[in-house]
Enzyme design. Structure first.
Site, short mmCIF file in Angstrom:
data_model
loop_
_atom_site.label_atom_id
_atom_site.label_comp_id
_atom_site.label_asym_id
_atom_site.label_seq_id
_atom_site.Cartn_x
_atom_site.Cartn_y
_atom_site.Cartn_z
N HIS A 226 0.82 -1.22 0.00
CA HIS A 226 0.00 0.00 0.00
C HIS A 226 0.85 1.27 0.00
CE1 HIS A 226 0.39 -0.09 4.54
NE2 HIS A 226 0.45 1.22 4.34
N ASP B 149 0.09 -7.70 1.74
CA ASP B 149 0.56 -6.31 1.71
C ASP B 149 2.09 -6.28 1.67
OD1 ASP B 149 0.59 -3.57 1.78
OD2 ASP B 149 0.12 -3.40 3.92
N SER C 296 4.24 2.98 7.78
CA SER C 296 3.86 1.86 6.93
C SER C 296 5.06 1.41 6.10
CB SER C 296 2.73 2.27 5.99
OG SER C 296 1.55 2.52 6.71
#
Length: 677
Positions: free
Chosen positions: A475, A522, A619
């Protein structure tokens, strides 16, 4: 169409509840940073998820109903008495593990030998040409074959399933080779050992001393004599009983001690110790296993069913000795018998494995210096032979391992600069103090941490794994390489220091089954551009080191302390200007907290009170775990969470080992791991 998260959603904020210490600690320190409830950081908003379902209770697999039994009994059809109910064995592990039929080829639990490599969880034979040959001892094979190393000979045996090795040496013109045999009447084990210096095929027939004899060696002796399931009994007999009463045979009066691991196809491949006069001592015998293999546990009665279909007593399991012949009796253990050593993966290894120079447990615990005194005591008690008359295959395996590990350096930071406090920014020098409420890394401390920059903005982190490759969260990126740059050795988020390297991106590979809604799979690989006319992507930099990629999901267990790092917001809600880190604990059964939202390939870390959570790092940032030998592995990638820092909802990470085969497919062998390759 790929949709990026908002800037608030992309950043996984650093939520620190830490006591300020007088000195900075290493991000890889095994001790967790202390927490203070007055220093809770601002929590970001997370993407909307479907309504939660009530979490299913965690279940703990039970243990197999096994019993401590005598060697395999014969069935008496006339005996109608009901057998005694089996008792749970205190050493043998849970039924779920045993039902998987793990064996020595299960490289999720054990290492492959140098002539094999781990592919899709199984050790597979290498072609002989992939074995190292420099600084190795030549080997004479059977039928006068020449091999440049023990590894090459073993690779041939692995592929053909037949003995290939005769003895160490370069003179292989003789028609004589090593022969292991079992006397038909006495079951005494004999070995003909060629003289490596003789051109006429001279050698000597010897018996095998009882000193080191066990089922692992007896299995090899029987397999060499066309008994595929190995031995039923490994025993010994007094030499004085071997008289002319045994069909007037004359037996040699010297013997050699032999230590086998169980993977060998011939006694020639084992460690052979010095010749000795037998006098009135004991010599080895082997009774080979004659029964056909079985497939049902019931066919073994209360005994243990090996993965290869052989039945052995439960008392022979979990002792560090390969009684089955495929090591399946040592793969699912709660503790070890007879001095065996229990690895964290549930595998028992022989007591001699402690500090023998070969890493047997995946995390290297058997080579940890904390066992120094134990190992010395064992050597004194065992009084093993010390002088070797023959080249030791074990030493050759050590040399092979050293060579393989030298091809890739990962997981070990450059200690010379890791603790430097001095910040050398481009254009000026300064010293930065600790950030209040947080724990800043030192400027060149976390040497595999990278920043993923898109159009001049840093919203995500990543980890350098070697070569020209970086791993980050799916992402965090999109298939537009020209929009991204990778920044190495970046300490201040918006200010380069003199060790900072900035590398353009050549290719971005997002996992093909990445789901932007659920964050399943992910993970993404970022390939950087190479320098003009060179194969590398940046010049050698003492502040950049690669982190190892784990191949096994069993390498680290729940409650193991690991570290996360990244640029996050402070308690006041402002973005941190320096790289921060914190310790977290691995948490199992995460489906308890997230229900159907928790998917395969995900893992949890933090704590259940919410004081330490995944939003401590951006992230895509790395969650790194160290093994017992201080080698660091990229265990997780910061992915998502439920209301950062919320009690009962630990941070969710992408489990990197789950994607090992996919990573290897794109990066190739050299950029993967220093073991099992």
């Amino acid at each position: 169409m790929f949709v990026r998260m908002t800037s608030v959603g992309v950043n996984l904020l650093l939520l620190f509840v830490l006591i300020i210490h007088s000195e900075t600690r290493s991000p890889l320190d095994s001790e967790s940073a202390s927490a203070s409830s007055e220093q809770i950081r601002q929590k970001p908003h997370f993407p909307h998820y479907p309504p939660k379902q009530a979490p299913s209770p965690a279940t703990t697999p039970g243990s197999a109903p096994t019993t401590t039994a005598a060697p395999i009994p014969e069935v008496n059809s006339a005996n109608c008495a009901e057998p005694e109910a089996p008792k749970e064995d205190e050493f043998l592990g849970p039924a779920q593990c045993i039902e998987n039929r793990y064996n020595r080829a299960s490289c999720g639990l054990v290492f492959c030998p140098p002539w094999e490599r781990c592919i899709e969880g199984r050790c597979s034979c290498k072609p002989p040409y992939l074995c190292p040959v420099e600084n190795m001892t030549p080997v004479c094979g059977r039928n006068s074959r020449n091999y440049r190393s023990y590894c090459q000979a073993m690779a041939v045996s692995c592929r053909t399933k037949k003995p290939a090795m005769s003895h160490f040496g370069e003179n292989c013109e003789s028609d004589q080779w090593f022969k292991g045999s079992i006397d038909e009447h006495t079951r005494v084990v004999k070995a003909f050992i060629p003289d490596p210096n003789s051109e006429s095929g001279d050698g000597e027939e010897l018996l095998v001393c009882s000193e080191l004899w066990d089922m692992a060696a007896a299995n090899v002796a029987c397999k060499e004599n066309t008994k595929p399931l190995g031995a039923a009994v490994a025993d010994s007999i007094s030499y004085s009983s071997l008289t002319t009463d045994h069909h007037h045979k004359q037996f040699p009066d010297r013997c050699v001690s032999i230590r086998c691991q169980g993977y060998e196809t011939s006694l020639a491949e084992c460690v052979i110790y010095n010749k000795t006069n037998i006098a009135n001592g004991m010599v080895a015998t082997a009774t080979c296993y004659e029964k056909p293999p079985v497939t049902q546990k019931e066919d073994c009665g209360f005994n243990f069913l090996c993965a290869n279909g052989k039945c052995v007593s439960v008392n022979q399991t979990c002792d560090g000795v390969d009684d089955c012949g495929d090591r399946s009796d040592e793969m699912c253990c709660k503790k070890c018998r007879n001095g065996g050593f229990l690895c964290k993966t549930g595998v028992c290894v022989h007591e001699e494995a402690l500090l023998d120079g070969l890493r047997d447990c995946l995390d290297g615990e058997d080579e940890s210096t904390k066992y120094t005194s134990v190992n010395k005591n064992q050597e004194e008690e065992n009084k093993l032979p010390t002088a070797l008359e023959h080249i030791s295959p074990k030493e050759e395996i050590k040399a092979d391992r050293v060579h393989l590990e030298s091809l890739l350096k990962c997981g070990i930071p450059n200690r010379d600069i890791a603790d430097d406090d001095e910040v050398k920014e481009r254009g000026r020098h300064s010293r930065n103090k600790r950030v209040v409420g947080g724990l800043p890394a030192k400027p060149t401390q976390i040497q595999w941490q990278v920043a993923v920059e898109e159009h001049g903005k840093i919203d995500c982190g990543g980890a350098y794994i070697g070569g020209c490759w970086v791993i980050t969260a799916a992402h965090c990126v999109r298939p537009n390489p020209s929009a991204f740059r990778i920044k190495f050795s970046l300490w201040k988020k918006n200010k380069a220091q003199d060790t900072t390297d900035i590398v353009p991106v050549d290719e971005i590979t997002i996992h093909p089954r990445y789901n932007a809604t659920s964050y399943e799979n992910d993970i993404a690989l970022v390939k950087m551009q190479t320098l003009p006319s060179k194969k590398k992507c940046f010049e050698d930099n003492p502040a950049i080191r690669a982190v190892c990629v784990p191949w096994s999901t069993q390498l680290f267990n729940p409650n193991h302390t690991c570290s996360i790092s990244g640029w996050g917001r402070t308690a006041e809600g402002k973005a941190s200007q320096v790289l921060l880190w914190a310790n977290v604990s691995l948490i199992d059964h995460c489906e308890r907290f997230y229900g159907h939202r928790f998917k395969p390939g995900m893992m949890c870390a933090g704590d259940l009170q919410g004081s330490v959570d995944s939003c401590q790092g951006d992230s895509g940032g790395p969650l790194v775990c160290k093994d017992e030998l201080d080698v660091s592995y990229l265990w997780g990638i910061v992915s998502w969470g439920e209301q950062c820092g919320k009690a009962g909802f630990p941070g969710v990470y992408t489990q990197v080992s789950h994607y090992f085969e996919w990573i290897r497919l794109y990066t190739g062998w050299p950029a993967i791991t220093m073991f099992n390759s």
